[in-house]
Write a protein that holds these residues in place. Sequence first.
Motif, PDB file in Angstrom:
ATOM      1  N   CYS A   1       3.039  -2.930 -11.274  1.00  0.00           N
ATOM      2  CA  CYS A   1       3.026  -1.518 -10.884  1.00  0.00           C
ATOM      3  C   CYS A   1       1.606  -1.002 -10.681  1.00  0.00           C
ATOM      4  N   GLY A   2       0.750  -1.287 -11.660  1.00  0.00           N
ATOM      5  CA  GLY A   2      -0.633  -0.813 -11.570  1.00  0.00           C
ATOM      6  C   GLY A   2      -1.399  -1.473 -10.429  1.00  0.00           C
ATOM      7  N   THR A   3      -0.996  -2.685 -10.076  1.00  0.00           N
ATOM      8  CA  THR A   3      -1.635  -3.377  -8.948  1.00  0.00           C
ATOM      9  C   THR A   3      -1.186  -2.754  -7.618  1.00  0.00           C
ATOM     10  N   ALA A   4       0.106  -2.446  -7.503  1.00  0.00           N
ATOM     11  CA  ALA A   4       0.604  -1.789  -6.281  1.00  0.00           C
ATOM     12  C   ALA A   4      -0.086  -0.439  -6.107  1.00  0.00           C
ATOM     13  N   TRP A   5      -0.327   0.240  -7.215  1.00  0.00           N
ATOM     14  CA  TRP A   5      -1.045   1.525  -7.168  1.00  0.00           C
ATOM     15  C   TRP A   5      -2.480   1.297  -6.684  1.00  0.00           C
ATOM     16  N   ALA A   6      -3.186   0.373  -7.328  1.00  0.00           N
ATOM     17  CA  ALA A   6      -4.596   0.141  -6.986  1.00  0.00           C
ATOM     18  C   ALA A   6      -4.744  -0.312  -5.529  1.00  0.00           C
ATOM     19  N   GLU A   7      -3.820  -1.150  -5.081  1.00  0.00           N
ATOM     20  CA  GLU A   7      -3.937  -1.714  -3.720  1.00  0.00           C
ATOM     21  C   GLU A   7      -3.228  -0.868  -2.669  1.00  0.00           C
TER      22      GLU A   7
END
Length: 168
Positions: free
Chosen positions: A91-97
């Motif tokens: 989830c946090g990766t989809a947000w960051a990217e």
Amino acid sequence: MKGFNGMEPSFKQENVIDKEERYKAFLRQFASLIEGETYKISVLANTCAALKEAFGFFWVGFYLVEDGTLVLGPFQGSVACYRIRKGKGVCGTAWAEKQTIVVPDVELFPGHIACSSLSRSEIVVPLVVNGEVRGVLDIDSDQLNAFEGNDQKYLEEIVRLLAETLYE
Ligand code: SME
């Protein structure tokens, strides 16, 4: 139908086998489900219920950006972790990217956050408004390789409709 006003639109599609047909049928009903109500939590909660009913996903829910972190929002499924920092987990990766992440096997995703040991694959779609991520739609399956191009395409369309209807 002007929004969902206590009537009971069914998202069950017992006779539809093909996943793309399921998504198309889902989208035909989804527009009327989300029109006419502006309270985000309610609309996101009904979105989870409809997705769960139509596709039988193991876990489907939203994490919403609040005070600089993702916080658990409406969902259907077993209890889940409350907060996920930017860049952490799927989830946090989809947000960051600012892009959808499809994970065919969660054990192979470095830093995957396991809310349930039964989760085997996952897709996370960011909800972007004016270039800013306001939350993510997270869907988990108890099967490996459950998500492919059609899931990404149609779930992005569903999230785009939510962004347009609720946030713009
Ligand atoms: N697996 C997610 C955490 C949320 S749960 O799956 C509901 C992640 O790695 O971000």
